[in-house]
Design an enzyme around this catalytic site. Structure first.
Site, PDB file in Angstrom:
ATOM      1  N   GLY A  48       0.822  -1.210   0.000  1.00 54.78           N
ATOM      2  CA  GLY A  48       0.000   0.000   0.000  1.00 54.78           C
ATOM      3  C   GLY A  48       0.846   1.246   0.000  1.00 54.78           C
ATOM      4  N   THR A  82       3.057   4.217  -1.027  1.00 55.89           N
ATOM      5  CA  THR A  82       3.092   4.995  -2.268  1.00 55.89           C
ATOM      6  C   THR A  82       4.525   5.462  -2.534  1.00 55.89           C
ATOM      7  OG1 THR A  82       2.565   6.924  -0.931  1.00 55.89           O
ATOM      8  CG2 THR A  82       0.717   5.812  -2.021  1.00 55.89           C
ATOM      9  N   GLN A 123      -4.167   2.885  -3.311  1.00 57.07           N
ATOM     10  CA  GLN A 123      -5.447   3.178  -2.665  1.00 57.07           C
ATOM     11  C   GLN A 123      -6.155   1.864  -2.368  1.00 57.07           C
ATOM     12  OE1 GLN A 123      -8.253   4.523  -0.852  1.00 57.07           O
ATOM     13  NE2 GLN A 123      -7.266   6.291  -1.777  1.00 57.07           N
ATOM     14  N   MET A 124      -6.486   1.628  -1.090  1.00 56.49           N
ATOM     15  CA  MET A 124      -7.090   0.364  -0.675  1.00 56.49           C
ATOM     16  C   MET A 124      -8.548   0.524  -0.272  1.00 56.49           C
ATOM     17  SD  MET A 124      -4.603  -1.571  -1.008  1.00 56.49           S
ATOM     18  CE  MET A 124      -2.878  -1.903  -0.896  1.00 56.49           C
ATOM     19  N   HIS A 126      -3.326  16.086   2.886  1.00 63.15           N
ATOM     20  CA  HIS A 126      -3.002  14.977   3.805  1.00 63.15           C
ATOM     21  C   HIS A 126      -2.317  15.537   5.047  1.00 63.15           C
ATOM     22  CE1 HIS A 126      -3.397  12.516   0.126  1.00 63.15           C
ATOM     23  NE2 HIS A 126      -3.545  11.475   0.915  1.00 63.15           N
ATOM     24  N   LYS A 176       3.092  13.567   5.537  1.00 63.42           N
ATOM     25  CA  LYS A 176       3.134  12.843   4.257  1.00 63.42           C
ATOM     26  C   LYS A 176       4.086  13.551   3.296  1.00 63.42           C
ATOM     27  CE  LYS A 176       0.320  10.993   0.460  1.00 63.42           C
ATOM     28  NZ  LYS A 176       0.956   9.673   0.366  1.00 63.42           N
ATOM     29  N   GLY A 223      -0.500   9.179  -4.170  1.00 70.36           N
ATOM     30  CA  GLY A 223      -0.422   8.140  -5.211  1.00 70.36           C
ATOM     31  C   GLY A 223      -1.769   7.943  -5.875  1.00 70.36           C
ATOM     32  N   THR A 224      -2.841   8.153  -5.099  1.00 67.49           N
ATOM     33  CA  THR A 224      -4.187   8.012  -5.659  1.00 67.49           C
ATOM     34  C   THR A 224      -4.422   9.091  -6.714  1.00 67.49           C
ATOM     35  OG1 THR A 224      -4.901   7.231  -3.503  1.00 67.49           O
ATOM     36  CG2 THR A 224      -6.636   7.882  -5.041  1.00 67.49           C
TER      37      THR A 224
END
Ligand SMILES: NC(=O)C1=CN([C@@H]2O[C@H](COP(=O)(O)OP(=O)(O)OC[C@H]3O[C@@H](n4cnc5c(N)ncnc54)[C@H](O)[C@@H]3O)[C@@H](O)[C@H]2O)C=CC1
Ligand SMILES: O=C(O)C1=N[C@H](C(=O)O)C[C@H](O)C1
Length: 283
Positions: free
Chosen positions: A107, A109, A132-133, A166, A170, A175-176
């Site tokens: 997960g 990024t 993205q999960m 975010h 971060k 990444g999303t």
């Protein structure tokens, strides 16, 4: 390769925000959490172990992970690894997992994504890799991708503006957001990843974007605004997430999906979360 529909799951690193939330989700799902976690050098030395839902998880220094892996392979047949670490170490971790032939879910990024995919493929590993999960966000990504396949160029001439907010820590750009702009580019409104506006300061987050004060330490607000050339038409897509449980739950789904693929001896070995969603494997 050994496999199980109820695999033992190891989370790297349980000291991080996502790793800890995911390890808790593993326990909540009634699965076996391996009480060992690879972590950063400083945490391994300073902390030693970390509690996850009452389970003491031993932290392993990066220099000791190969010998630890030998023991884990023998002790936990059917093991699945989960990686929520840092953009600066994700490439090294993926190369390590692939070398050791253990199925893994990534997960994390950032890093060099091309190299990461290359290493995963070269190891002939089973892996789910996705920035993205969260089930509903993955469904949104899948929908945009379908729209792009069905109606390429539908937004030609439109201007795209993307903002992501975010927690202050971060380091990388979402990444999303990077994945979503790749689909929007196919719809005819390309921008560069450098054009994504990154918000990390608390006052903009609370006053302008409406991030609740209590979620400044863990939120992901994304807005994609498409405006027609003459300014008469506007589309706004938005997904605002507070907390981390949506990702932690999705990650457990990914680990179970992967164990099933291993058990079936699937020819396809590298998956993303859209594959997991399409398989009906997200709770
Ligand atoms: N795919 C998804 O749905 C989501 C992805 N993420 C991504 O997950 C990653 C982690 O995010 P957070 O947990 O918020 O970060 P964090 O900073 O809280 O945790 C990172 C952890 O990595 C550990 N670490 C550092 N070097 C390591 C090494 N060599 N081996 C093992 N562990 C090491 C650190 O000790 C720390 O515990 C980021 O890339 C973030 O973008 C976050 C949320 C959702
Ligand atoms: O670091 C985070 O928090 C998140 N990272 C992922 C990303 O970079 O897309 C997913 C989500 O935005 C939360």
């Amino acid at each position: 390769m050994a496999a199980s529909s109820s695999p033992p799951i190891m989370v790297n690193s349980c000291t991080g925000k996502m790793g800890h939330a995911t390890a808790e989700a593993v326990v909540r799902a009634g699965l076996q959490l391996v009480p060992v976690s690879f972590t950063g050098a400083s945490e391994a030395v300073a902390v030693g172990n970390v509690g996850v839902s009452g389970i003491p998880v031993e932290l392993v220094h990066p220099d000791e992970r190969q010998s630890a892996m030998q023991n884990l392979k023998a002790q936990y047949p059917g093991l699945v690894l989960i990686d929520f670490t840092l953009p600066s170490v994700v490439n090294d971790n993926v190369a390590f997992y692939a070398r050791n032939g253990i199925p893994f879910v990534v997960g994390t990024t950032g890093g060099d994504r091309e190299q990461l995919m290359q290493d995963a493929r070269a190891g002939n590993s089973y892996a789910v890799i996705a920035p993205q999960m969260g089930k509903q966000v993955v469904a949104f990504q899948a929908t945009l991708e379908l729209m792009a396949q069905q109606f390429p160029g539908a937004f030609a001439g439109y201007k795209l503006e993307v903002t992501e907010s975010h927690q202050r820590q971060k380091a990388d750009t979402s990444g999303t957001a990077k994945a979503v702009i790749a689909s929007i580019a196919k719809l005819g409104a390309p921008i560069s990843e450098d054009d994504i506006v990154k918000v990390r300061d608390a006052s903009t987050q609370t006053e302008r974007l409406g991030v609740p004060e209590e979620h400044l330490g863990g939120h992901a607000f994304h807005t994609y605004r498409l405006t027609s050339g003459d300014g008469d038409v506007e589309f706004v897509f938005q997904h605002n997430v507070c907390g981390r449980s949506i990702y932690a739950e999705g990650t457990v789904d990914a680990a179970l999906f992967l164990a099933k693929k291993v058990a079936e001896g699937s020819e396809q070995r590298i998956f993303d979360m859209i594959d997991v969603l399409k398989a009906g494997a997200m709770r």
